[in-house]
Design an enzyme around this catalytic site. Structure first.
Site, PDB file in Angstrom:
ATOM      1  N   CYS A  47       0.816  -1.220   0.000  1.00  0.00           N
ATOM      2  CA  CYS A  47       0.000   0.000   0.000  1.00  0.00           C
ATOM      3  C   CYS A  47       0.843   1.261   0.000  1.00  0.00           C
ATOM      4  CB  CYS A  47      -0.917   0.022   1.222  1.00  0.00           C
ATOM      5  SG  CYS A  47      -2.014  -1.394   1.380  1.00  0.00           S
ATOM      6  N   HIS A  77      -9.353   2.781  -1.830  1.00  0.00           N
ATOM      7  CA  HIS A  77      -7.904   2.652  -1.646  1.00  0.00           C
ATOM      8  C   HIS A  77      -7.327   1.790  -2.768  1.00  0.00           C
ATOM      9  CE1 HIS A  77      -4.055   1.647  -0.071  1.00  0.00           C
ATOM     10  NE2 HIS A  77      -4.396   0.708   0.776  1.00  0.00           N
ATOM     11  N   CYS A 118      -0.072   3.068   6.469  1.00  0.00           N
ATOM     12  CA  CYS A 118       0.407   1.739   6.822  1.00  0.00           C
ATOM     13  C   CYS A 118       0.581   0.914   5.553  1.00  0.00           C
ATOM     14  CB  CYS A 118      -0.560   1.045   7.769  1.00  0.00           C
ATOM     15  SG  CYS A 118      -2.200   0.749   7.079  1.00  0.00           S
TER      16      CYS A 118
END
Length: 410
Positions: free
Chosen positions: A92, A366, A396
């Site tokens: 991510c 996301h 994160c």
């Protein structure tokens, strides 16, 4: 040491990441990214032969997203073949890491003009999950050292350990939707958005597709937690389950499952890119910088809990910059799960009114490796809109890490 200047930031809208249902799901991810690159070129009169490198994040580099999608999208955008490119993966966090690396290359004096960004078509990658071993679960040696459950299970484990209740996490989910709706209605995202078209010229998407502005605490209360169903899922041929994986690290923990579709990040497709330049190049080519990179950092921590590092990363990058939390006007902290935001706010003491002011991934979605670049662009647009100076962006990422960056509007 030269400064790294941010000249522009652009992105696609986020499309719902469901095969055959999302507006971007039938468009090749290479084309989604190339559309954004074309937008950056056209908006800035960019001589692509002078681009030293294009650095693109992509977390699932298989199939349509394989074969160095950064280079292929650069070629697909019609850029000069001298504009080289490569693709990296920090899960991510890739979209922040690409910008950090671009800035570092410029600050080192080795490059003058770099494009950084990310792409992820989750409507495609979601179809790979039955074939991909998350975090290399088949590596029994690594599993013995660092059991790494599914990220959603990690979120529930953290919420249990930290004592966060479902209601307070649902409140963050609702507020994300409220803020996102207000931002969309006010046109806060319009400056960055690049519409995406089908190859026949028909418009595919020119606005955010994922938000659910009618979300309420009552509607979220009716949703069942998602991740209890994952607990008994066999992660590989050994038959070990996620439940057993958690028990390796927390044998007596009774997990309170509090995350669901409404307080977790949305599954979406999208791409983003930023144009960075050295001061000398910008001046020589009449480029007006919008921001400069103040400091960059990456923090690492528990791979088992996985999601706890945005706070430590923020502290680390602030220390590098010689700044404090009070010096930062705006924060973007990716809402991978509500507990990530809740823990960041608790651990840092930052006022929520300065964090994710235009909503976050619980409302907007996301798109994994693209998200970090999107957040940097969103923070820059908001600094300009509010006439503020400093923004800190962090998120994160899998494996227990978090990249961070501080930018200053100029």
């Amino acid at each position: 040491m030269p400064e790294a200047l941010i000249i522009d930031a652009a992105r696609s809208p986020r499309g719902v990441g469901k095969p055959g249902k999302g507006a971007l799901s039938e468009i090749h991810p290479q084309r989604i990214l190339s559309t954004v690159l074309k937008g950056i070129e056209q908006r800035n009169g960019l001589n692509t032969a002078e681009v030293d490198d294009v650095i693109i994040g992509c977390s699932s580099q298989q199939g349509k997203q394989g074969a160095c999608i950064g280079r292929m999208a650069t070629l697909d955008a019609g850029w000069d073949t001298q504009a080289s490119a490569f693709t990296l993966d920090r899960f991510c966090g890739s979209g922040i890491t690409t910008v950090n690396l671009a800035a570092a290359n410029i600050m080192s004096g080795m490059e003058d003009l770099v494009v950084a960004g990310g792409v992820e078509q989750m409507s495609f990658t979601s179809q790979l999950q039955g074939e991909v071993a998350t975090m290399d679960m088949g590596n029994l040696h690594l599993r013995g050292m660092h059991p790494q459950p599914h990220q959603g299970i990690c979120a529930d484990v953290i919420a249990t350990l930290e004592g966060f209740e479902r209601t307070e996490l649902d409140e963050l989910g609702v507020e994300s939707q409220v803020r996102a709706k207000a931002a969309i209605d006010a046109g806060h995202f319009d400056k960055a958005l690049i519409p995406v078209y089908h190859d026949n010229g028909e418009l595919a998407l020119d606005k955010e597709e994922f938000p659910r502005p009618g979300t309420t605490l009552e509607s979220l209360a009716g949703l069942n937690p998602v991740f209890p169903g994952y607990m008994q899922f066999p992660i590989d041929a050994t038959g070990e389950t996620f439940d057993q994986l958690v028990k390796r690290a927390y044998p007596d923990l009774a997990i309170n499952h509090v995350h669901h579709a409404g307080n977790s990040s949305g599954v979406v497709d999208g791409a983003a890119a930023l144009l960075l330049a050295s001061p000398d190049y910008a001046k020589a080519n009449g480029m007006k910088p919008r921001a400069r990179v103040v400091a960059m950092a990456t923090a690492g921590g528990s791979p088992t809990l996985m999601l706890n590092e945005p706070g430590p990363a923020a502290r680390k990058v602030l220390k590098k910059a010689g700044m404090t939390f009070d010096d930062i006007d705006l924060f973007e902290v990716n809402e991978a799960f509500a507990v990530v935001l809740a823990k960041f706010l608790r651990d840092t003491g930052v006022d929520y009114s300065k964090v994710n002011v235009n909503g976050g991934a619980m409302a907007l979605g996301h798109p994994i490796a693209a998200t970090g670049s999107m957040l940097i662009g969103t923070a820059l647009d908001e600094l300009e809109r509010q006439d503020k100076q400093f923004a800190l962006i962090t998120m994160c990422t899998g494996g227990g890490m978090a990249p961070a960056i501080i930018i200053e509007r100029v």
